[in-house]
Design a protein around this motif. Sequence first.
Motif, PDB file in Angstrom:
ATOM      1  N   ASP A 181       0.864  -1.179   0.000  1.00 14.78           N
ATOM      2  CA  ASP A 181       0.000   0.000   0.000  1.00 14.78           C
ATOM      3  C   ASP A 181       0.902   1.232   0.000  1.00 14.78           C
ATOM      4  OD1 ASP A 181      -1.836   2.007   0.328  1.00 14.78           O
ATOM      5  OD2 ASP A 181      -2.662   1.234   2.199  1.00 14.78           O
ATOM      6  N   PHE A 182       1.033   1.862  -1.177  1.00 14.94           N
ATOM      7  CA  PHE A 182       1.858   3.055  -1.312  1.00 14.94           C
ATOM      8  C   PHE A 182       1.125   4.309  -0.856  1.00 14.94           C
ATOM      9  CE2 PHE A 182       4.308   0.606  -4.571  1.00 14.94           C
ATOM     10  CZ  PHE A 182       5.567   0.774  -4.015  1.00 14.94           C
ATOM     11  N   GLY A 183      -0.196   4.236  -0.732  1.00 11.14           N
ATOM     12  CA  GLY A 183      -0.946   5.435  -0.396  1.00 11.14           C
ATOM     13  C   GLY A 183      -0.740   6.481  -1.469  1.00 11.14           C
ATOM     14  N   THR A 184      -0.365   7.671  -1.070  1.00  6.38           N
ATOM     15  CA  THR A 184      -0.133   8.765  -2.019  1.00  6.38           C
ATOM     16  C   THR A 184       1.360   9.008  -2.248  1.00  6.38           C
ATOM     17  OG1 THR A 184      -0.307  10.366  -0.232  1.00  6.38           O
ATOM     18  CG2 THR A 184      -2.319   9.927  -1.492  1.00  6.38           C
ATOM     19  N   THR A 185       2.179   7.992  -2.014  1.00  2.88           N
ATOM     20  CA  THR A 185       3.617   8.083  -2.222  1.00  2.88           C
ATOM     21  C   THR A 185       3.930   8.501  -3.661  1.00  2.88           C
ATOM     22  OG1 THR A 185       4.044   6.393  -0.568  1.00  2.88           O
ATOM     23  CG2 THR A 185       5.759   6.732  -2.201  1.00  2.88           C
ATOM     24  N   THR A 186       4.939   9.333  -3.817  1.00  2.00           N
ATOM     25  CA  THR A 186       5.370   9.791  -5.138  1.00  2.00           C
ATOM     26  C   THR A 186       6.765   9.241  -5.440  1.00  2.00           C
ATOM     27  OG1 THR A 186       6.433  11.768  -4.263  1.00  2.00           O
ATOM     28  CG2 THR A 186       4.078  11.954  -4.839  1.00  2.00           C
TER      29      THR A 186
ATOM     30  N   GLU B 277       9.368  10.987  -5.840  1.00  3.15           N
ATOM     31  CA  GLU B 277      10.298  11.735  -4.997  1.00  3.15           C
ATOM     32  C   GLU B 277      10.380  11.120  -3.609  1.00  3.15           C
ATOM     33  OE1 GLU B 277       8.020  13.095  -6.975  1.00  3.15           O
ATOM     34  OE2 GLU B 277       9.160  14.365  -8.322  1.00  3.15           O
ATOM     35  N   ASP B 278       9.261  10.648  -3.074  1.00  2.00           N
ATOM     36  CA  ASP B 278       9.250   9.982  -1.772  1.00  2.00           C
ATOM     37  C   ASP B 278      10.102   8.717  -1.807  1.00  2.00           C
ATOM     38  OD1 ASP B 278       7.434  11.884  -0.728  1.00  2.00           O
ATOM     39  OD2 ASP B 278       5.716  10.689  -1.401  1.00  2.00           O
ATOM     40  N   LEU B 279       9.981   7.944  -2.888  1.00  2.17           N
ATOM     41  CA  LEU B 279      10.767   6.709  -3.012  1.00  2.17           C
ATOM     42  C   LEU B 279      12.255   7.004  -3.094  1.00  2.17           C
ATOM     43  CD1 LEU B 279       8.550   4.610  -5.440  1.00  2.17           C
ATOM     44  CD2 LEU B 279       8.919   4.219  -3.001  1.00  2.17           C
ATOM     45  N   ALA B 280      12.620   8.080  -3.751  1.00  3.87           N
ATOM     46  CA  ALA B 280      14.032   8.453  -3.865  1.00  3.87           C
ATOM     47  C   ALA B 280      14.600   8.869  -2.506  1.00  3.87           C
ATOM     48  CB  ALA B 280      14.199   9.575  -4.880  1.00  3.87           C
ATOM     49  N   ARG B 281      13.790   9.533  -1.694  1.00  3.77           N
ATOM     50  CA  ARG B 281      14.221   9.956  -0.354  1.00  3.77           C
ATOM     51  C   ARG B 281      14.138   8.816   0.648  1.00  3.77           C
ATOM     52  NH1 ARG B 281      10.973  14.643  -1.442  1.00  3.77           N
ATOM     53  NH2 ARG B 281       9.279  13.611  -0.350  1.00  3.77           N
ATOM     54  N   GLY B 282      13.239   7.864   0.388  1.00  6.71           N
ATOM     55  CA  GLY B 282      12.943   6.786   1.328  1.00  6.71           C
ATOM     56  C   GLY B 282      11.624   7.078   2.010  1.00  6.71           C
ATOM     57  N   THR B 283      10.769   6.088   2.080  1.00  9.01           N
ATOM     58  CA  THR B 283       9.440   6.305   2.642  1.00  9.01           C
ATOM     59  C   THR B 283       8.907   5.029   3.288  1.00  9.01           C
ATOM     60  OG1 THR B 283       7.253   7.238   2.155  1.00  9.01           O
ATOM     61  CG2 THR B 283       8.176   5.720   0.516  1.00  9.01           C
ATOM     62  N   ASN B 284       7.892   5.180   4.102  1.00  8.94           N
ATOM     63  CA  ASN B 284       7.249   4.041   4.753  1.00  8.94           C
ATOM     64  C   ASN B 284       6.020   3.617   3.971  1.00  8.94           C
ATOM     65  OD1 ASN B 284       8.921   3.690   7.157  1.00  8.94           O
ATOM     66  ND2 ASN B 284       8.187   5.720   7.703  1.00  8.94           N
ATOM     67  N   VAL B 285       5.837   2.305   3.856  1.00  9.87           N
ATOM     68  CA  VAL B 285       4.681   1.727   3.183  1.00  9.87           C
ATOM     69  C   VAL B 285       4.132   0.617   4.075  1.00  9.87           C
ATOM     70  CG1 VAL B 285       5.541   2.263   0.861  1.00  9.87           C
ATOM     71  CG2 VAL B 285       6.080   0.062   1.900  1.00  9.87           C
ATOM     72  N   THR B 286       2.954   0.106   3.727  1.00 10.57           N
ATOM     73  CA  THR B 286       2.358  -1.006   4.451  1.00 10.57           C
ATOM     74  C   THR B 286       2.300  -2.217   3.531  1.00 10.57           C
ATOM     75  OG1 THR B 286       1.012   0.551   5.711  1.00 10.57           O
ATOM     76  CG2 THR B 286       0.337  -1.753   5.754  1.00 10.57           C
TER      77      THR B 286
ATOM     78  N   LEU C 246       2.588  -5.316   7.813  1.00  4.20           N
ATOM     79  CA  LEU C 246       3.963  -4.949   8.134  1.00  4.20           C
ATOM     80  C   LEU C 246       4.242  -3.530   7.671  1.00  4.20           C
ATOM     81  CD1 LEU C 246       5.869  -8.137   6.929  1.00  4.20           C
ATOM     82  CD2 LEU C 246       5.152  -7.587   9.253  1.00  4.20           C
ATOM     83  N   ASN C 247       4.897  -2.782   8.522  1.00  6.93           N
ATOM     84  CA  ASN C 247       5.378  -1.470   8.105  1.00  6.93           C
ATOM     85  C   ASN C 247       6.772  -1.671   7.544  1.00  6.93           C
ATOM     86  OD1 ASN C 247       3.123   0.038   8.920  1.00  6.93           O
ATOM     87  ND2 ASN C 247       3.823  -0.078  11.037  1.00  6.93           N
ATOM     88  N   ALA C 248       7.010  -1.140   6.364  1.00 12.85           N
ATOM     89  CA  ALA C 248       8.296  -1.307   5.698  1.00 12.85           C
ATOM     90  C   ALA C 248       8.821   0.044   5.249  1.00 12.85           C
ATOM     91  CB  ALA C 248       8.159  -2.243   4.505  1.00 12.85           C
ATOM     92  N   TYR C 249      10.128   0.153   5.231  1.00  9.57           N
ATOM     93  CA  TYR C 249      10.806   1.345   4.740  1.00  9.57           C
ATOM     94  C   TYR C 249      11.405   0.980   3.382  1.00  9.57           C
ATOM     95  CZ  TYR C 249      14.123   5.201   4.446  1.00  9.57           C
ATOM     96  OH  TYR C 249      14.836   6.307   4.036  1.00  9.57           O
ATOM     97  N   VAL C 250      11.093   1.767   2.356  1.00  9.96           N
ATOM     98  CA  VAL C 250      11.534   1.501   0.995  1.00  9.96           C
ATOM     99  C   VAL C 250      12.302   2.706   0.485  1.00  9.96           C
ATOM    100  CG1 VAL C 250      10.767   0.999  -1.347  1.00  9.96           C
ATOM    101  CG2 VAL C 250       9.504   0.070   0.584  1.00  9.96           C
TER     102      VAL C 250
END
Length: 153
Positions: free
Chosen positions: A119-124, A126-135, A146-150
């Motif tokens: 579940d990326f939600g509204t991740t962009t 740019e968020d993936l390049a910086r690193g972001t949390n997903v479910t 699971l909460n994951a950092y990508v």
Amino acid sequence: MEGITMKKYFLSAAMIFSAASPAWAAELTPGNLVGRYKVEARAGFQKVYANFRVVNTTEFEVQRTYPNGNVDEVCNGTFNLLSSVKWDEEFLMMAAKKSFKGSFTCPSDRSKEVSFNIDFGTTTTEDLARGTNVTVTSSIAPGMRLNAYVKKQ
């Protein structure tokens, strides 16, 4: 002359505001997901690490890694990126919510298929390049989220 200065001020302020707005960030698509990612998730008291590679707009590879440098086999599968629209309370606008639905098998046992959702939600992008949390949810642990950092490499 004063009116022109005020117009320039408001135009400059509007440009700065719009440049910082998440509405201008690139929305996830199967094409712009192509690349390599490092993933870190916590499953109970254990941390799980993985290399994740989106090969093209429908295929990916995943490989579990360990802090000591050991790695598991490279497993491969296919995915779809689904989109839904939701109201974003923080920015008071409609936002596209993305969900990665994939399934994979590993060379050691092609009869065992694992399905999972990110579940990326509204991740962009740019968020993936910086690193972001997903479910993440998976057929390995039904009902567990699971909460994951990508982070894109």
